[in-house]
Design a protein around this motif. Structure first.
Motif, PDB file in Angstrom:
ATOM      1  N   UNK A 132       0.826  -1.203   0.000  1.00  0.00           N
ATOM      2  CA  UNK A 132       0.000   0.000   0.000  1.00  0.00           C
ATOM      3  C   UNK A 132       0.865   1.259   0.000  1.00  0.00           C
ATOM      4  N   UNK A 133       1.961   1.237   0.736  1.00  0.00           N
ATOM      5  CA  UNK A 133       2.832   2.407   0.802  1.00  0.00           C
ATOM      6  C   UNK A 133       3.460   2.710  -0.552  1.00  0.00           C
ATOM      7  N   UNK A 134       3.942   1.668  -1.232  1.00  0.00           N
ATOM      8  CA  UNK A 134       4.527   1.866  -2.554  1.00  0.00           C
ATOM      9  C   UNK A 134       3.465   2.337  -3.552  1.00  0.00           C
ATOM     10  N   UNK A 135       2.276   1.771  -3.473  1.00  0.00           N
ATOM     11  CA  UNK A 135       1.195   2.180  -4.377  1.00  0.00           C
ATOM     12  C   UNK A 135       0.811   3.637  -4.134  1.00  0.00           C
ATOM     13  N   UNK A 136       0.812   4.054  -2.884  1.00  0.00           N
ATOM     14  CA  UNK A 136       0.470   5.434  -2.558  1.00  0.00           C
ATOM     15  C   UNK A 136       1.526   6.395  -3.094  1.00  0.00           C
ATOM     16  N   UNK A 137       2.792   6.017  -2.963  1.00  0.00           N
ATOM     17  CA  UNK A 137       3.870   6.854  -3.494  1.00  0.00           C
ATOM     18  C   UNK A 137       3.771   6.958  -5.013  1.00  0.00           C
ATOM     19  N   UNK A 138       3.475   5.841  -5.669  1.00  0.00           N
ATOM     20  CA  UNK A 138       3.316   5.846  -7.127  1.00  0.00           C
ATOM     21  C   UNK A 138       2.177   6.763  -7.539  1.00  0.00           C
ATOM     22  N   UNK A 139       1.070   6.710  -6.812  1.00  0.00           N
ATOM     23  CA  UNK A 139      -0.077   7.557  -7.133  1.00  0.00           C
ATOM     24  C   UNK A 139       0.235   9.038  -6.910  1.00  0.00           C
ATOM     25  N   UNK A 140       0.966   9.333  -5.860  1.00  0.00           N
ATOM     26  CA  UNK A 140       1.322  10.732  -5.590  1.00  0.00           C
ATOM     27  C   UNK A 140       2.108  11.325  -6.749  1.00  0.00           C
ATOM     28  N   UNK A 141       3.037  10.552  -7.281  1.00  0.00           N
ATOM     29  CA  UNK A 141       3.901  11.062  -8.340  1.00  0.00           C
ATOM     30  C   UNK A 141       3.232  11.044  -9.704  1.00  0.00           C
ATOM     31  N   UNK A 142       2.013  10.506  -9.772  1.00  0.00           N
ATOM     32  CA  UNK A 142       1.201  10.657 -10.978  1.00  0.00           C
ATOM     33  C   UNK A 142       0.532  12.028 -10.993  1.00  0.00           C
ATOM     34  N   UNK A 143       0.363  12.603  -9.794  1.00  0.00           N
ATOM     35  CA  UNK A 143      -0.352  13.873  -9.658  1.00  0.00           C
ATOM     36  C   UNK A 143       0.555  15.066  -9.402  1.00  0.00           C
ATOM     37  N   UNK A 144       1.789  14.827  -8.988  1.00  0.00           N
ATOM     38  CA  UNK A 144       2.688  15.925  -8.632  1.00  0.00           C
ATOM     39  C   UNK A 144       4.105  15.590  -9.076  1.00  0.00           C
ATOM     40  N   UNK A 145       4.886  16.622  -9.360  1.00  0.00           N
ATOM     41  CA  UNK A 145       6.276  16.419  -9.765  1.00  0.00           C
ATOM     42  C   UNK A 145       7.145  15.963  -8.600  1.00  0.00           C
ATOM     43  N   UNK A 146       6.754  16.364  -7.386  1.00  0.00           N
ATOM     44  CA  UNK A 146       7.528  16.049  -6.195  1.00  0.00           C
ATOM     45  C   UNK A 146       6.597  15.578  -5.089  1.00  0.00           C
ATOM     46  N   UNK A 147       7.148  14.853  -4.116  1.00  0.00           N
ATOM     47  CA  UNK A 147       6.334  14.467  -2.969  1.00  0.00           C
ATOM     48  C   UNK A 147       5.849  15.716  -2.236  1.00  0.00           C
ATOM     49  N   UNK A 148       6.671  16.756  -2.228  1.00  0.00           N
ATOM     50  CA  UNK A 148       6.279  18.001  -1.586  1.00  0.00           C
ATOM     51  C   UNK A 148       5.273  18.807  -2.374  1.00  0.00           C
ATOM     52  N   UNK A 149       4.986  18.407  -3.615  1.00  0.00           N
ATOM     53  CA  UNK A 149       4.020  19.111  -4.445  1.00  0.00           C
ATOM     54  C   UNK A 149       4.646  19.652  -5.710  1.00  0.00           C
ATOM     55  N   UNK A 150       4.541  20.961  -5.894  1.00  0.00           N
ATOM     56  CA  UNK A 150       5.011  21.591  -7.126  1.00  0.00           C
ATOM     57  C   UNK A 150       6.514  21.835  -7.131  1.00  0.00           C
ATOM     58  N   UNK A 151       7.136  21.758  -5.958  1.00  0.00           N
ATOM     59  CA  UNK A 151       8.578  21.995  -5.864  1.00  0.00           C
ATOM     60  C   UNK A 151       9.192  21.007  -4.879  1.00  0.00           C
ATOM     61  N   UNK A 152      10.493  20.818  -4.990  1.00  0.00           N
ATOM     62  CA  UNK A 152      11.181  19.940  -4.051  1.00  0.00           C
ATOM     63  C   UNK A 152      11.132  20.538  -2.651  1.00  0.00           C
ATOM     64  N   UNK A 153      10.791  19.710  -1.674  1.00  0.00           N
ATOM     65  CA  UNK A 153      10.762  20.143  -0.276  1.00  0.00           C
ATOM     66  C   UNK A 153      11.503  19.112   0.565  1.00  0.00           C
TER      67      UNK A 153
END
Length: 209
Positions: A132-153
């Motif tokens: 589930x954790x890996x799937x969630x990370x994969x989904x996040x990066x389908x919607x945003x360039x970075x885990x932090x959102x629009x910019x690296x954080x």
């Protein structure tokens, strides 16, 4: 002087990367793992009561724990440039991934690693949480360039180790995670990341694929 004490092949690489992204002046001290048990040497353990990586010293002040160190350095030395404030649209997403990194993602991976090292099968509930954790990370990066959102954080600083060097101890095949693979390619092209890895892991090719 800010000093980063880096235990080779450990999550303290996060702190080196953070300092490079912020363009800070810092002293870097490298420590090699023991040959008999692959753990930290005694001089590293003596730095902090927990005896684990990462550790920084800032003058006479000593601090451990990845998240605390990232917040401390970014806020005290980096002007909070990598931490979106409460009025920023990425604020909540950044907070989630910053804390998810060690509180959930790494914890699940460590439980699976320990089960494997003990010669047993990974418990079903642990395997499920890892997936589930890996799937969630994969989904996040389908919607945003970075885990932090629009910019690296600092959320990316925290998550990066889990997706790269941590996989040297076991982990997912990135063939099943194209968004994560594309993200790591972008991270690997960042000059600050390349400088950090050259300094903290000389001679090692970063595990980006």
């Amino acid at each position: 002087m800010l000093t980063v004490h880096h235990l080779r092949i450990s999550q303290s690489e996060r702190i080196v990367w953070l300092c490079e992204e912020l363009g800070l002046e810092y002293d870097l001290k490298l420590y090699t793992r023991r040959s008999d048990n692959n753990l930290a040497p005694d001089d590293y353990k003596a730095l902090h009561p927990m005896g684990i990586a990462p550790v920084i010293t800032d003058g006479d002040f000593v601090l451990g724990e990845s998240g605390a160190i990232c917040e401390y350095i970014d806020r005290k030395h980096g002007g909070a440039r990598l931490s979106p404030g409460p009025d920023h649209p990425d604020f909540a997403g950044h907070l989630f991934w910053f804390h998810f990194s060690n509180a959930t993602f790494m914890t699940n991976g460590m439980m699976a690693l320990v089960a494997g090292r003990m010669g047993g099968e990974t418990p079903e509930f642990v395997a499920g949480r890892v997936a589930k954790a890996w799937a969630l990370a994969e989904a996040r990066l389908a919607d945003a360039d970075f885990f932090g959102g629009s910019q690296l954080t600092t959320a990316d600083i925290m998550m990066g180790f889990n997706l790269t060097t941590s996989r040297m101890f076991g982990g997912a095949d990135l063939a099943s995670f194209p968004n994560i693979a594309a993200y790591l390619k972008r991270i690997g092209e960042r000059p600050a990341y390349r400088r950090a890895m050259e300094k903290c892991e000389p001679g090692m090719t970063p595990k980006l694929d």
